[in-house]
Scaffold this active site. Sequence first.
Site, short mmCIF file in Angstrom:
data_model
loop_
_atom_site.label_atom_id
_atom_site.label_comp_id
_atom_site.label_asym_id
_atom_site.label_seq_id
_atom_site.Cartn_x
_atom_site.Cartn_y
_atom_site.Cartn_z
N THR A 1 -6.63 1.08 10.92
CA THR A 1 -6.89 1.39 9.51
C THR A 1 -7.10 0.15 8.63
O THR A 1 -7.74 0.26 7.58
CB THR A 1 -5.72 2.20 8.91
OG1 THR A 1 -4.51 1.45 9.06
CG2 THR A 1 -5.59 3.55 9.57
N CYS B 1 2.83 6.26 8.22
CA CYS B 1 1.94 6.55 7.09
C CYS B 1 1.13 7.80 7.42
O CYS B 1 0.59 7.92 8.52
CB CYS B 1 1.00 5.36 6.88
SG CYS B 1 -0.31 5.73 5.72
N SER C 1 1.63 -11.51 8.35
CA SER C 1 0.79 -10.39 7.90
C SER C 1 -0.69 -10.66 8.20
O SER C 1 -1.28 -11.57 7.63
CB SER C 1 0.99 -10.18 6.40
OG SER C 1 -0.05 -9.38 5.89
N SER C 2 -1.30 -9.88 9.07
CA SER C 2 -2.72 -10.11 9.38
C SER C 2 -3.57 -9.76 8.17
O SER C 2 -4.56 -10.43 7.88
CB SER C 2 -3.17 -9.33 10.62
OG SER C 2 -2.68 -8.05 10.62
N CYS D 1 0.87 -1.19 0.00
CA CYS D 1 0.00 0.00 0.00
C CYS D 1 0.90 1.23 0.00
O CYS D 1 2.11 1.14 0.23
CB CYS D 1 -0.90 -0.01 1.23
SG CYS D 1 0.02 0.15 2.76
N HIS E 1 3.36 1.86 10.53
CA HIS E 1 2.37 1.65 11.59
C HIS E 1 2.31 2.76 12.62
O HIS E 1 1.32 2.91 13.32
CB HIS E 1 2.69 0.37 12.36
CG HIS E 1 2.58 -0.89 11.57
ND1 HIS E 1 1.54 -1.13 10.71
CD2 HIS E 1 3.36 -1.98 11.53
CE1 HIS E 1 1.71 -2.32 10.18
NE2 HIS E 1 2.80 -2.86 10.65
N SER F 1 1.52 -6.20 2.16
CA SER F 1 2.94 -6.29 2.52
C SER F 1 3.73 -7.16 1.54
O SER F 1 4.88 -7.49 1.78
CB SER F 1 3.06 -6.87 3.93
OG SER F 1 2.28 -8.04 4.04
N GLU G 1 0.18 -0.76 15.17
CA GLU G 1 -0.64 0.45 14.92
C GLU G 1 -1.57 0.71 16.09
O GLU G 1 -1.77 1.86 16.51
CB GLU G 1 -1.45 0.28 13.62
CG GLU G 1 -2.22 1.56 13.28
CD GLU G 1 -3.22 1.38 12.15
OE1 GLU G 1 -2.91 0.69 11.16
OE2 GLU G 1 -4.34 1.93 12.27
S1 SF4 Z 1 -3.32 3.58 6.46
FE1 SF4 Z 1 -2.37 1.60 6.67
S2 SF4 Z 1 -3.18 0.42 4.94
FE2 SF4 Z 1 -3.63 2.58 4.51
S3 SF4 Z 1 -1.92 3.28 3.25
FE3 SF4 Z 1 -1.39 3.72 5.38
S4 SF4 Z 1 -0.22 1.95 6.09
FE4 SF4 Z 1 -1.29 1.35 4.23
#
Ligand code: SF4
Length: 292
Positions: free
Chosen positions: A166, A96, A228-229, A12, A74, A272, A130
């Site tokens: 998320t 992120c 990886s969940s 992602c 995370h 991932s 996270e």
């Molecule tokens: S919030 Fe989580 S799933 Fe969405 S882009 Fe960011 S790391 Fe990836």
Amino acid sequence: MKIEIDQNSGFCFGVIHAIEIAEKYLETHQQLYCLGDIVHNNEEIARLAQLGLQIISHQEFTQLYDTTVLIRAHGEPPETYALAAQNRIKLIDATCPVVLALQKKIRKNVETSGNESLQILIFGKEGHAEVIGLVGQTQNKGVVISSLSDINKIDYTKPAALYSQTTQSLDAYAALIEAIKRQYEARGCAALFHAHDTICRLVANRSQHIREFAVRFDLVLFVSGEKSSNGLYLYELCKQANPNTYFISQLHQLKNLPFACVQSVGICGATSTPLWLMLQVGENIANMATIS
Ligand code: SF4
């Protein structure tokens, strides 16, 4: 044999962002510590280790001084930033941006509510990085709700604000919101409960797509790390849509799979899963088909 790689599978945006930051730093430095797995995929971790990325645990982090550490997508709780400042550790923050915005939202809710009895509820996996980062925004008073059975942790006479990790499933979150709402309504206190829509659509939208992808092939290979969940969740969806789906993490696991009589193979993976690994899987199958 037709072989196709799912264009919607793979890292992602948040993970790509973190890896790019690490790679850029390592262009001019020999080595960089990363707090926890940068991605739940051993092959990608091995590739980055070649470049100088060294994964450390939270315990090892407490022993470091005067160095530089990367924070992965995370995110981390405030305690990590405080410890870094104390031990003169420079942090490169690759959290992120979507997770960072969620952390801020929760912190603001806590700071501005002015209500000591407000319960912050986090729908997510207990112990997930996270989730630890999100609970950290509540001075660790937040309550983690991992499943419907956890709703008995809530005090329905007090207000509650619900947020989600998320990467949770939209359907499971909707069911949880309904269950909590019903409890408040039964006590005539519906106004005390607020649910916030914080699921990342970059991942949530993959569920429907991956089902549609899986049914198009005779055999589906789901490529992912076992930790990886998100990978285990998407694999289950693939398997439901196409029972001839196989979970693999490494190329050698291709050896014993039933490719005979298969006309088409779909290759997909988790958020991932690196694209280069899915490409290698495709090449290996193509080679096996040529030889046999
Ligand atoms: S919030 Fe989580 S799933 Fe969405 S882009 Fe960011 S790391 Fe990836």
